[in-house]
Design a protein around this motif. Structure first.
Motif, PDB file in Angstrom:
ATOM      1  N   LYS A 297       0.826  -1.213   0.000  1.00 35.05           N
ATOM      2  CA  LYS A 297       0.000   0.000   0.000  1.00 35.05           C
ATOM      3  C   LYS A 297       0.862   1.266   0.000  1.00 35.05           C
ATOM      4  O   LYS A 297       1.962   1.298   0.538  1.00 35.05           O
ATOM      5  CB  LYS A 297      -0.995   0.018   1.140  1.00 35.05           C
ATOM      6  N   ALA A 298       0.288   2.287  -0.625  1.00 34.80           N
ATOM      7  CA  ALA A 298       0.956   3.582  -0.745  1.00 34.80           C
ATOM      8  C   ALA A 298       0.841   4.358   0.566  1.00 34.80           C
ATOM      9  O   ALA A 298       0.088   3.983   1.466  1.00 34.80           O
ATOM     10  CB  ALA A 298       0.335   4.379  -1.894  1.00 34.80           C
ATOM     11  N   GLY A 299       1.596   5.420   0.644  1.00 38.15           N
ATOM     12  CA  GLY A 299       1.511   6.308   1.796  1.00 38.15           C
ATOM     13  C   GLY A 299       2.827   6.391   2.543  1.00 38.15           C
ATOM     14  O   GLY A 299       3.633   5.465   2.532  1.00 38.15           O
ATOM     15  N   PHE A 300       3.024   7.540   3.185  1.00 42.56           N
ATOM     16  CA  PHE A 300       4.273   7.807   3.891  1.00 42.56           C
ATOM     17  C   PHE A 300       4.544   6.782   4.985  1.00 42.56           C
ATOM     18  O   PHE A 300       5.660   6.274   5.104  1.00 42.56           O
ATOM     19  CB  PHE A 300       4.250   9.221   4.483  1.00 42.56           C
ATOM     20  N   GLU A 301       3.538   6.472   5.791  1.00 46.76           N
ATOM     21  CA  GLU A 301       3.739   5.532   6.897  1.00 46.76           C
ATOM     22  C   GLU A 301       4.146   4.149   6.388  1.00 46.76           C
ATOM     23  O   GLU A 301       5.049   3.514   6.946  1.00 46.76           O
ATOM     24  CB  GLU A 301       2.470   5.432   7.744  1.00 46.76           C
ATOM     25  N   ASN A 302       3.486   3.675   5.325  1.00 45.68           N
ATOM     26  CA  ASN A 302       3.837   2.372   4.768  1.00 45.68           C
ATOM     27  C   ASN A 302       5.215   2.398   4.121  1.00 45.68           C
ATOM     28  O   ASN A 302       5.939   1.402   4.160  1.00 45.68           O
ATOM     29  CB  ASN A 302       2.773   1.902   3.778  1.00 45.68           C
ATOM     30  N   GLU A 303       5.580   3.529   3.534  1.00 49.24           N
ATOM     31  CA  GLU A 303       6.923   3.661   2.957  1.00 49.24           C
ATOM     32  C   GLU A 303       7.974   3.580   4.065  1.00 49.24           C
ATOM     33  O   GLU A 303       8.997   2.915   3.909  1.00 49.24           O
ATOM     34  CB  GLU A 303       7.053   4.968   2.180  1.00 49.24           C
ATOM     35  N   GLN A 304       7.711   4.223   5.188  1.00 49.32           N
ATOM     36  CA  GLN A 304       8.630   4.153   6.329  1.00 49.32           C
ATOM     37  C   GLN A 304       8.735   2.719   6.844  1.00 49.32           C
ATOM     38  O   GLN A 304       9.814   2.265   7.217  1.00 49.32           O
ATOM     39  CB  GLN A 304       8.171   5.101   7.447  1.00 49.32           C
ATOM     40  N   THR A 305       7.622   2.012   6.855  1.00 52.17           N
ATOM     41  CA  THR A 305       7.621   0.614   7.278  1.00 52.17           C
ATOM     42  C   THR A 305       8.485  -0.222   6.339  1.00 52.17           C
ATOM     43  O   THR A 305       9.280  -1.055   6.786  1.00 52.17           O
ATOM     44  CB  THR A 305       6.180   0.060   7.326  1.00 52.17           C
ATOM     45  N   ARG A 306       8.341   0.003   5.020  1.00 51.21           N
ATOM     46  CA  ARG A 306       9.155  -0.748   4.053  1.00 51.21           C
ATOM     47  C   ARG A 306      10.642  -0.466   4.231  1.00 51.21           C
ATOM     48  O   ARG A 306      11.467  -1.376   4.146  1.00 51.21           O
ATOM     49  CB  ARG A 306       8.704  -0.432   2.622  1.00 51.21           C
ATOM     50  N   VAL A 307      10.995   0.775   4.483  1.00 50.59           N
ATOM     51  CA  VAL A 307      12.406   1.121   4.723  1.00 50.59           C
ATOM     52  C   VAL A 307      12.904   0.382   5.963  1.00 50.59           C
ATOM     53  O   VAL A 307      14.001  -0.201   5.960  1.00 50.59           O
ATOM     54  CB  VAL A 307      12.590   2.651   4.865  1.00 50.59           C
ATOM     55  N   HIS A 308      12.098   0.375   7.020  1.00 50.96           N
ATOM     56  CA  HIS A 308      12.457  -0.320   8.261  1.00 50.96           C
ATOM     57  C   HIS A 308      12.643  -1.823   7.989  1.00 50.96           C
ATOM     58  O   HIS A 308      13.606  -2.443   8.472  1.00 50.96           O
ATOM     59  CB  HIS A 308      11.367  -0.073   9.312  1.00 50.96           C
ATOM     60  N   GLN A 309      11.736  -2.407   7.205  1.00 51.69           N
ATOM     61  CA  GLN A 309      11.835  -3.824   6.874  1.00 51.69           C
ATOM     62  C   GLN A 309      13.066  -4.111   6.017  1.00 51.69           C
ATOM     63  O   GLN A 309      13.767  -5.105   6.246  1.00 51.69           O
ATOM     64  CB  GLN A 309      10.561  -4.285   6.159  1.00 51.69           C
ATOM     65  N   ALA A 310      13.340  -3.259   5.048  1.00 51.05           N
ATOM     66  CA  ALA A 310      14.515  -3.454   4.193  1.00 51.05           C
ATOM     67  C   ALA A 310      15.797  -3.402   5.026  1.00 51.05           C
ATOM     68  O   ALA A 310      16.730  -4.185   4.787  1.00 51.05           O
ATOM     69  CB  ALA A 310      14.550  -2.408   3.080  1.00 51.05           C
ATOM     70  N   CYS A 311      15.842  -2.518   6.001  1.00 53.96           N
ATOM     71  CA  CYS A 311      17.020  -2.443   6.880  1.00 53.96           C
ATOM     72  C   CYS A 311      17.196  -3.732   7.669  1.00 53.96           C
ATOM     73  O   CYS A 311      18.323  -4.221   7.832  1.00 53.96           O
ATOM     74  CB  CYS A 311      16.907  -1.244   7.824  1.00 53.96           C
ATOM     75  N   GLN A 312      16.096  -4.316   8.155  1.00 57.87           N
ATOM     76  CA  GLN A 312      16.184  -5.586   8.882  1.00 57.87           C
ATOM     77  C   GLN A 312      16.672  -6.710   7.972  1.00 57.87           C
ATOM     78  O   GLN A 312      17.494  -7.538   8.375  1.00 57.87           O
ATOM     79  CB  GLN A 312      14.819  -5.955   9.466  1.00 57.87           C
ATOM     80  N   LEU A 313      16.165  -6.723   6.742  1.00 59.31           N
ATOM     81  CA  LEU A 313      16.590  -7.742   5.778  1.00 59.31           C
ATOM     82  C   LEU A 313      18.079  -7.602   5.490  1.00 59.31           C
ATOM     83  O   LEU A 313      18.825  -8.593   5.513  1.00 59.31           O
ATOM     84  CB  LEU A 313      15.773  -7.625   4.492  1.00 59.31           C
ATOM     85  N   LEU A 314      18.527  -6.392   5.228  1.00 56.33           N
ATOM     86  CA  LEU A 314      19.952  -6.174   4.942  1.00 56.33           C
ATOM     87  C   LEU A 314      20.831  -6.557   6.131  1.00 56.33           C
ATOM     88  O   LEU A 314      21.912  -7.122   5.947  1.00 56.33           O
ATOM     89  CB  LEU A 314      20.192  -4.722   4.544  1.00 56.33           C
ATOM     90  N   GLN A 315      20.363  -6.294   7.347  1.00 55.71           N
ATOM     91  CA  GLN A 315      21.138  -6.680   8.528  1.00 55.71           C
ATOM     92  C   GLN A 315      21.269  -8.194   8.623  1.00 55.71           C
ATOM     93  O   GLN A 315      22.343  -8.719   8.929  1.00 55.71           O
ATOM     94  CB  GLN A 315      20.503  -6.112   9.803  1.00 55.71           C
ATOM     95  N   GLU A 316      20.173  -8.920   8.351  1.00 58.74           N
ATOM     96  CA  GLU A 316      20.241 -10.381   8.390  1.00 58.74           C
ATOM     97  C   GLU A 316      21.176 -10.910   7.307  1.00 58.74           C
ATOM     98  O   GLU A 316      21.940 -11.852   7.538  1.00 58.74           O
ATOM     99  CB  GLU A 316      18.857 -11.002   8.248  1.00 58.74           C
ATOM    100  N   LEU A 317      21.142 -10.316   6.120  1.00 58.95           N
ATOM    101  CA  LEU A 317      22.054 -10.737   5.050  1.00 58.95           C
ATOM    102  C   LEU A 317      23.506 -10.487   5.446  1.00 58.95           C
ATOM    103  O   LEU A 317      24.379 -11.322   5.188  1.00 58.95           O
ATOM    104  CB  LEU A 317      21.715 -10.030   3.742  1.00 58.95           C
ATOM    105  N   GLN A 318      23.771  -9.358   6.093  1.00 60.47           N
ATOM    106  CA  GLN A 318      25.125  -9.077   6.577  1.00 60.47           C
ATOM    107  C   GLN A 318      25.541 -10.095   7.633  1.00 60.47           C
ATOM    108  O   GLN A 318      26.663 -10.606   7.609  1.00 60.47           O
ATOM    109  CB  GLN A 318      25.207  -7.661   7.157  1.00 60.47           C
ATOM    110  N   ASN A 319      24.622 -10.425   8.548  1.00 64.29           N
ATOM    111  CA  ASN A 319      24.919 -11.431   9.580  1.00 64.29           C
ATOM    112  C   ASN A 319      25.230 -12.791   8.948  1.00 64.29           C
ATOM    113  O   ASN A 319      26.163 -13.482   9.377  1.00 64.29           O
ATOM    114  CB  ASN A 319      23.751 -11.569  10.554  1.00 64.29           C
ATOM    115  N   MET A 320      24.446 -13.169   7.941  1.00 60.18           N
ATOM    116  CA  MET A 320      24.687 -14.447   7.262  1.00 60.18           C
ATOM    117  C   MET A 320      26.060 -14.447   6.590  1.00 60.18           C
ATOM    118  O   MET A 320      26.795 -15.429   6.661  1.00 60.18           O
ATOM    119  CB  MET A 320      23.599 -14.717   6.224  1.00 60.18           C
TER     120      MET A 320
END
Length: 174
Positions: free
Chosen positions: A119-142
């Motif tokens: 879904k569109a919107g600033f809040e959902n965009e912020q959520t996606r950024v937060h999720q992408a950061c978590q994904l990238l952190q897990e990839l770095q840990n792996m």
């Protein structure tokens, strides 16, 4: 509807002759796995919790990873992860990861499949950024764990320059 979609999905998969398949919003994992496992694929699935598909009488949707086991070995086992929301609570969205060793090329590939907040919107965009950061952190840990294992090997795996091999990373999803 699924009876119409399944043959089309299988036709695309067979035409692509893919060694790795990542699917999001898949709510008939068991049916697809039953078809692909005899074709030489290993598979892993993480269901979305809670899944909106359940409200309509369909199986839970989620993220699937299939890989051709004649080409890849997987160690450790694939894992399903749940994103944390900004307030620290578990989110419905998540991702799956696997560390695959290419038996033909001798290289390691870290694979992630995800389905970020929709879904569109600033809040959902912020959520996606937060999720992408978590994904990238897990990839770095792996990747860090992969390199630590290389250091424990006798002799260490080397690129010929004295540096440790880097694992390639493949991220799929939306």
């Amino acid at each position: 509807m699924w009876e119409h979609r399944l043959p089309l999905i299988l036709q695309e998969i067979k035409a692509a002759d893919a060694d790795i398949i990542c699917l999001q919003e898949l709510n008939h994992f068991d049916t697809l796995a039953t078809t692909l496992v005899p074709e030489g694929y290993s598979c892993f699935f993480r269901a979305k919790k809670p899944s909106p598909a359940l409200k309509f009488g369909f199986p839970a949707d989620g993220i699937a990873l299939f890989y051709r086991h004649s080409r890849f070995s997987c160690s450790p086992a694939p894992a399903g992860h749940c994103f944390d929301s900004v307030d620290g609570q578990p989110a419905a969205q998540g991702f799956v990861t696997a560390q695959l060793h290419d038996k033909l090329a001798g290289h390691t590939l870290i694979v992630a499949a995800t389905h970020l907040k929709a879904k569109a919107g600033f809040e959902n965009e912020q959520t996606r950024v937060h999720q992408a950061c978590q994904l990238l952190q897990e990839l770095q840990n792996m990747h860090d764990r992969y390199q630590q294992l290389q250091l424990l090997q006798q002799p260490p795996v080397s690129t010929g320059t004295g540096l440790l091999q880097q694992a390639a990373v493949l991220v799929c999803g939306d």
